[in-house]
Write an enzyme that holds these catalytic residues in place. Structure first.
Site, short mmCIF file in Angstrom:
data_model
loop_
_atom_site.label_atom_id
_atom_site.label_comp_id
_atom_site.label_asym_id
_atom_site.label_seq_id
_atom_site.Cartn_x
_atom_site.Cartn_y
_atom_site.Cartn_z
N HIS A 185 -17.53 7.29 -7.52
CA HIS A 185 -17.74 5.87 -7.78
C HIS A 185 -17.08 5.43 -9.10
O HIS A 185 -17.74 4.88 -9.98
CB HIS A 185 -19.24 5.56 -7.85
CG HIS A 185 -19.99 5.90 -6.62
ND1 HIS A 185 -21.35 6.22 -6.62
CD2 HIS A 185 -19.60 6.00 -5.32
CE1 HIS A 185 -21.73 6.47 -5.39
NE2 HIS A 185 -20.69 6.35 -4.59
N GLU A 196 0.85 -1.19 0.00
CA GLU A 196 0.00 0.00 0.00
C GLU A 196 0.88 1.24 0.00
O GLU A 196 1.79 1.38 0.83
CB GLU A 196 -0.91 0.00 1.23
CG GLU A 196 -1.56 1.32 1.57
CD GLU A 196 -2.37 1.94 0.45
OE1 GLU A 196 -2.34 3.17 0.30
OE2 GLU A 196 -3.04 1.18 -0.30
#
Length: 533
Positions: A467, A34
């Site tokens: 989104h 990450e």
């Protein structure tokens, strides 16, 4: 060189699900990389804290679109979560499965094995939703709660929706989404519930799981049509790691195509333009970008208190005390209090418009600065946009954000749905049940009457509702990037498991669908692993 069975690129929603599920039986070693850090801010657990994090570069990549004519040449913010937990750290927590018909359409478009009947068990698997019927999960790692706060303005809005001909509904995540009511949120006991809470914290102790934060993947290692590992950079330098079984891309719909293109996987002409050696030609990487575009209509209200006043001065101090002593009150609220799912016209089978009701209005919506007077906002979004955009690199430098071209409102159907949705919202607010509270419509205002005026307002003021999906589309035709088992076409040892594989938009907020994709993706990976043993 270190070697793991699986290397997961990314540490967001899908990646955290994968890290848990792939290490559960202790048989396989997994490395998760990450680029951001551990979630440490006190604001993460406080639902209303999203207003503090949404523009924080520590927790948000702060992407933005290219200026486009269809949205009046504006750059539009595309927030994406940064850090372990991804966008579950900063999103509005609204929980929507989508309509069963969404997933049946996926299957019809070539995503075989992803119909409503196929995916519904995965929603139940990851949910803990205690109210409701047997169709909802009761023991999963992700807690979902109905919003508990009640306000007179919201009650009047629900009554007005009934007067306009719409029903009230308790659970819009059942078989029929149509109607109005209170949202459900990814929360437990008044606190935000992230994928770190649900999936990573229970798995951190596992010896076969390695999590590295501050690790930015630069490119994939490719040899003879096989992905063998990744190159990543951290504060200590540049490193290579190998994957014995698979590399799993889970960096999200913005960064997964970016990393693929930086690795030499994509449209050859584009890659060559930036001096990147073409390792695998795949012109559809970064194409098929889909996002929800929404307008925000505002009214000035009277005869009641709204969040505008409740979040100021001594009232805010009282709210803070209430939250920390009872886990109740305005600090438990995210981006939506009440919902509506309606049809823009009566001849379509399911709702194609979503509403977000909030007893608040904003002097500056981008930074969530509230007005000094009482107000309400209704967000209006078309649920299944047909306008397709793209996300592509604009440099060989991995630190430079990709070029995001959403192409909002390019299709006439999207324009028609949004205009109809705004008109319906105005009619609802105009019902008798709201008359005691409404002073006047502030935005777009009564001057807006014609379809052209409504559309101009949408172009001038609309925003994404965060989104992004579709940029590594799943399917069986030549326009798909991964197959229905999420394997990258033409490259062995590589899968994509995140929002980028969605072939079409789901009817609602996307977090729940991403968790479902990752749950099913983990099963597909493990099934293949067992076959090879």
């Amino acid at each position: 060189m270190e070697t793991f069975d699986y290397v997961i690129v990314g540490g967001g929603t899908a990646a955290c699900v994968l890290a848990n599920r792939l290490t559960a039986d202790g048989q396989y070693t997994v490395l998760m990389l990450e680029a951001g850090g551990e979630p440490k801010s006190m604001w993460i657990k406080i639902p209303a804290g999203f207003t503090k994090l949404l523009n924080d570069p520590v927790y948000n990549w702060r992407f933005s679109t290219e200026p486009e004519e269809g949205t009046k040449g504006r750059q539009i913010a595309i927030p994406r979560g940064k850090g372990l937990g991804g966008s579950t750290l900063i999103n509005g927590m609204v929980f929507v499965r989508g309509q069963p018909e969404d997933y049946d359409q996926w299957a019809l478009q070539g995503a075989t094995g992803w119909s409503a009947a196929d995916v519904e068990p995965y929603f139940r698997k990851f949910e803990t939703y205690l109210p409701g019927d047997a169709g909802r999960g009761k023991t999963g790692p992700m807690h979902v709660s109905p919003i508990a706060e009640r306000y007179p303005l919201m009650s009047a809005f629900l009554k007005a929706a009934e007067q306009e001909g719409h029903r009230q509904i308790e659970d819009y995540n059942g078989s029929d989404q149509s109607g109005f009511g209170y949202y459900q949120a990814s929360q437990k006991n008044g606190q935000r519930w992230t994928v770190v809470d649900g999936y990573i914290n229970p798995a951190r102790h596992r010896k076969n799981l390695t999590i590295r934060t501050g690790a930015s993947v630069q490119k994939l290692k490719l040899a003879a049509n096989r992905c063998t590992g990744v190159v990543y950079r951290s504060a200590e330098g540049s490193f290579e790691v190998s994957a014995k079984r698979e590399v799993v891309m889970a960096a999200g719909a913005v960064q997964t195509p970016q990393i693929l293109e930086l690795s030499g996987v994509g449209e050859p002409v584009l890659l060559q333009q930036y001096g990147i050696e073409v390792k695998h030609a795949c012109p559809m990487v970064g194409e098929n970008y889909i996002d929800h575009y929404a307008t925000r209509m505002n009214w000035r209200v009277k005869n009641t208190q709204t969040l505008n006043e409740l979040a100021q001065g001594w009232r805010l101090s009282a709210a803070v005390l209430q939250y920390f002593t009872q886990r109740k009150g305005i600090l438990t609220l995210g981006t939506g209090l009440g919902h509506g799912f309606v049809k823009s016209r009566p001849d379509i089978p399911t709702p194609d418009v979503q509403y977000f009701f909030m007893h608040a209005s904003y002097a500056n919506a981008a930074i969530r600065k509230l007005d000094a007077f009482p107000g309400l906002t209704i967000g209006v979004a078309g649920l299944r946009p047909k306008s397709l955009g793209s996300i592509h690199i604009q440099s060989a430098d991995s630190t430079k954000q990709p070029r995001i071209r959403p192409n909002f409102l390019a299709e006439q159907e999207d324009r028609d749905v949004l205009v109809s949705g705004m008109k319906i919202a105005r009619r609802i607010v105009g019902q008798a049940a709201m008359s005691h509270y409404i002073d006047h419509e502030m935005s777009p205002g009564d001057v807006t009457q014609t379809d052209e005026q409504w559309l101009d307002f949408a172009r001038e003021n609309g925003q994404t509702i965060y989104h992004p999906t579709g940029t590594c589309r799943m399917g069986t035709d030549e326009r798909s990037v991964v197959d229905p088992s999420l394997k990258f076409k033409g490259i062995d040892g590589l899968r994509v498991v995140d929002a980028s594989v969605m072939p079409a938009m789901v009817s609602g907020n996307t977090q729940a669908a991403v968790v479902m994709v990752a749950e099913k993706g983990a099963d597909l990976i493990l099934m293949d692993a067992k076959k090879g043993e």
